[in-house]
Design an enzyme around this catalytic site. Structure first.
Site, PDB file in Angstrom:
ATOM      1  N   TRP A 174      -4.303   2.365  -4.757  1.00 20.04           N
ATOM      2  CA  TRP A 174      -4.056   1.214  -5.465  1.00 20.04           C
ATOM      3  C   TRP A 174      -5.070   0.920  -6.534  1.00 20.04           C
ATOM      4  O   TRP A 174      -4.716   0.635  -7.907  1.00 20.04           O
ATOM      5  CB  TRP A 174      -3.703   0.160  -4.557  1.00 20.04           C
ATOM      6  CG  TRP A 174      -2.279   0.320  -3.905  1.00 20.04           C
ATOM      7  CD1 TRP A 174      -2.085   0.512  -2.598  1.00 20.04           C
ATOM      8  CD2 TRP A 174      -1.201   0.101  -4.669  1.00 20.04           C
ATOM      9  NE1 TRP A 174      -0.695   0.447  -2.352  1.00 20.04           N
ATOM     10  CE2 TRP A 174      -0.040   0.300  -3.414  1.00 20.04           C
ATOM     11  CE3 TRP A 174      -0.618  -0.030  -5.926  1.00 20.04           C
ATOM     12  CZ2 TRP A 174       1.198   0.390  -3.776  1.00 20.04           C
ATOM     13  CZ3 TRP A 174       0.635  -0.071  -6.126  1.00 20.04           C
ATOM     14  CH2 TRP A 174       1.624   0.254  -5.170  1.00 20.04           C
ATOM     15  N   ASP A 176      -7.707  -7.327  -5.805  1.00 24.73           N
ATOM     16  CA  ASP A 176      -6.141  -6.918  -5.631  1.00 24.73           C
ATOM     17  C   ASP A 176      -6.100  -7.410  -4.055  1.00 24.73           C
ATOM     18  O   ASP A 176      -6.505  -6.050  -3.338  1.00 24.73           O
ATOM     19  CB  ASP A 176      -5.795  -5.820  -6.068  1.00 24.73           C
ATOM     20  CG  ASP A 176      -4.431  -5.481  -5.434  1.00 24.73           C
ATOM     21  OD1 ASP A 176      -3.819  -6.198  -4.864  1.00 24.73           O
ATOM     22  OD2 ASP A 176      -3.956  -4.094  -5.886  1.00 24.73           O
ATOM     23  N   LYS A 192       3.608  -8.249   1.780  1.00 25.28           N
ATOM     24  CA  LYS A 192       2.987  -7.646   2.932  1.00 25.28           C
ATOM     25  C   LYS A 192       2.481  -9.227   3.906  1.00 25.28           C
ATOM     26  O   LYS A 192       2.928  -8.982   4.869  1.00 25.28           O
ATOM     27  CB  LYS A 192       1.653  -7.487   2.439  1.00 25.28           C
ATOM     28  CG  LYS A 192       1.682  -5.699   1.876  1.00 25.28           C
ATOM     29  CD  LYS A 192       2.479  -5.532   0.562  1.00 25.28           C
ATOM     30  CE  LYS A 192       2.454  -4.271   0.149  1.00 25.28           C
ATOM     31  NZ  LYS A 192       1.682  -3.833  -1.245  1.00 25.28           N
TER      32      LYS A 192
HETATM   33  C1  LIG Z   1       1.713  -3.140  -2.373  1.00 23.35           C
HETATM   34  C2  LIG Z   1       0.730  -3.463  -3.081  1.00 23.35           C
HETATM   35  C3  LIG Z   1       0.513  -3.132  -4.726  1.00 23.35           C
HETATM   36  C4  LIG Z   1       2.046  -3.305  -5.300  1.00 23.35           C
HETATM   37  O1  LIG Z   1       2.422  -4.700  -5.264  1.00 23.35           O
HETATM   38  P1  LIG Z   1       3.803  -4.938  -5.989  1.00 23.35           P
HETATM   39  O2  LIG Z   1       3.819  -6.226  -5.756  1.00 23.35           O
HETATM   40  O3  LIG Z   1       4.842  -3.857  -5.635  1.00 23.35           O
HETATM   41  O4  LIG Z   1       3.482  -4.751  -7.534  1.00 23.35           O
HETATM   42  C5  LIG Z   1      -0.592  -3.414  -5.371  1.00 23.35           C
HETATM   43  N1  LIG Z   1      -1.876  -3.343  -4.731  1.00 23.35           N
HETATM   44  C6  LIG Z   1      -2.068  -3.283  -3.197  1.00 23.35           C
HETATM   45  C7  LIG Z   1      -3.350  -3.046  -2.690  1.00 23.35           C
HETATM   46  C8  LIG Z   1      -0.672  -3.217  -2.404  1.00 23.35           C
HETATM   47  O5  LIG Z   1      -0.888  -2.978  -1.274  1.00 23.35           O
END
Ligand SMILES: *Cc1c(COP(=O)(O)O)cnc(C)c1O
Length: 364
Positions: free
Chosen positions: A106, A176, A200
C-alpha cells in the site's frame, strides 16, 4: 456448503465482517428508519433527520478517537486510493518533496500516485526483507522542507504494523490508517492527517474518513477536484454533493458498538488477545509459519504459510467448508491470511486455530 441463514467466520481483508449486533440493528431499521416510513438510503441527505445522523456519526468518531477541535473530520468517497492523490493535491505544490516510508504494497501505491504530483523522497524502504520488518526509529531523517511524511501504520497484505508514530519534527505526518483505524488507541495529535477507507474496521465500502489538522487547510492546488478539496469539504460538512448516506449511517452504528465494548482500549484488549492466540499457535507449530518480525506483527492481518505450499488451495477450501471463509493470501504473495479486525470475536480465532490443528494432524 453452509446452511442458509448461518453466519460464517469471515476472515476477509476487506470489505470485512461487521459486528452482528450492528447488522441486526440495521435490519430492524431498514424499512422504517426512525419513523420516517423509509430506509435511511431513501431519505434526503439535506433533510433534518439525516443531517442529525451525520452529525452524530462525527461526534461519535471524535469521542471514540479523541479528536480535538483542532481537526476537521471529513467523510468522502473515492476510497483510500483517492486520498493517495488528494493528499499531494491538498498539501503540496509542484516541485515540493513528499517524504515516504515504503513498508509494503500500500505504501508503494501511495508513492506511485504521489509521484504524479510532486517529487518523492523514500526515506526508508523495507523491500529487501520482502516487507517483513519496519524501519528502525532514528534510522532515517525527515528533511525539514518536506511537504509531509507519509506512512502506512498497518500494511494489510504483508501484515506488518507500526508500534509508534514516526517522528518528523515540524513536518506533518500523514497516515493511511485504512486497516488499523479503531483497533487500538491512537495519538491523533501526533498526526497532521489520518485517512482510512471504511471497509476494514468502520463499515461498508464507499466511504473514506479524513481527519485533518485545521492549520493544514487552505493549501489545495487550484486544480484539485472539488470533491477531494479538504478545505471546501470541511466548510460544507462534507456535503458539497451527495455523501454515501448508508455508509455514514452504518459507521455511526459501528462507533456505538465500539463505545459499548470499551472504546479503543477495549478494542485493543480484544485484538491483542486474538492476535496472541493465533501467533502463539503458529510459532509453536512446525507446520505453520509467519514470516514477519515479531516486533512488528500486525494485530489485524496475519499472513501464514504451510510447510507444504501445494496444500494451500485445499486448506482454503476445507476451511471454507468448515465455515471459516476468505483465508486465501493476497494474490501477490500466496499462502494464507487471516484478517481479524475488530468485529472478529475471539471464538472465531479459536475456531481457526482448532481447524489449523486438525488440518496439520491430517495433512502435516
Ligand atoms: C484497503 C486498503 C487501501 C485501499 O482502500 P480503498 O478504499 O479500496 O481505496 C489502501 N490502504 C490500505 C492500508 C488498505 O488496507
Amino acid at each position: 456448503m453452509n446452511n442458509a441463514g448461518m453466519r460464517v467466520h469471515n476472515f476477509s481483508a476487506g470489505p470485512a465482517m461487521l459486528p452482528v449486533e450492528v447488522l441486526e440493528q440495521a435490519q430492524t431499521e431498514l424499512l422504517d428508519w426512525g419513523g420516517s416510513g423509509m430506509s435511511v438510503m431513501e431519505v434526503s441527505h439535506r433533510g433534518k433527520a439525516f443531517v442529525a445522523c451525520a452529525a452524530q456519526t462525527e461526534a461519535s468518531l471524535r469521542e471514540v478517537m479523541g479528536i480535538s477541535d483542532d481537526y476537521a473530520c471529513l467523510f468522502l468517497q473515492g476510497g483510500a486510493l483517492g486520498q493517495f492523490a488528494a493528499a499531494p493535491l491538498n498539501l503540496s505544490v509542484a516541485g515540493d518533496t513528499i517524504a515516504f516510508l515504503n513498508t509494503g504494497d500500500w505504501s508503494k501505491k501511495a508513492i506511485a500516485e504521489a509521484r504524479k504530483y510532486a517529487d518523492v523522497a523514500v526515506l526508508a524502504d523495507t523491500a529487501d526483507s520482502s516487507f517483513t520488518t519496519l524501519p528502525q526509529p532514528g534510522s532515517y531523517e525527515v528533511p525539514a522542507d518536506a511537504a509531509y511524511l507519509h506512512y502506512t501504520p498497518n500494511e494489510t497484505i504483508r501484515g506488518v504494523e507500526f508500534q509508534a508514530v514516526p517522528q518528523a519534527g515540524a513536518v506533518p505526518v500523514v497516515a493511511d490508517m485504512s486497516s488499523t483505524i479503531l483497533s487500538r488507541p491512537v495519538d491523533v495529535d501526533a498526526h497532521g492527517v489520518i485517512y482510512a477507507g471504511a471497509q476494514k474496521n468502520m463499515g461498508p465500502s464507499g466511504l473514506v474518513v479524513v481527519v485533518v489538522r485545521r492549520d493544514l487547510l487552505g493549501r489545495a492546488r487550484p486544480e484539485t477536484p472539488t470533491v477531494w478539496d479538504w478545505t471546501v469539504q470541511a466548510g460544507a460538512d462534507s456535503m458539497i454533493n451527495t455523501p454515501p448516506t448508508f455508509s455514514l449511517y452504518l459507521l455511526g452504528l459501528v462507533l456505538d458498538w465500539v463505545k459499548g465494548n470499551g472504546g479503543l482500549a477495549g478494542m485493543a484488549e480484544r485484538n491483542k488477545a486474538k492476535a496472541a492466540l493465533l501467533y502463539s499457535f503458529i510459532d509453536a507449530s512446525p507446520f505453520y509459519s509467519n514470516p514477519v518480525d515479531p516486533a512488528y506483527r500486525s494485530w489485524m492481518n496475519v499472513p501464514f504459510l504451510m510447510a507444504s505450499p501445494d496444500l494451500d488451495k485445499q486448506f482454503v477450501a476445507e476451511a471454507a467448508a468448515a465455515g471459516l471463509t476468505n483465508l486465501g493470501g493476497h494474490r501477490s504473495v500466496g499462502g494464507m491470511r487471516a484478517s481479524i479486525y475488530n468485529a472478529m470475536p475471539l471464538e472465531g480465532v479459536q475456531a481457526l486455530v482448532d481447524f489449523m490443528k486438525e488440518f496439520e494432524r491430517t495433512h502435516g
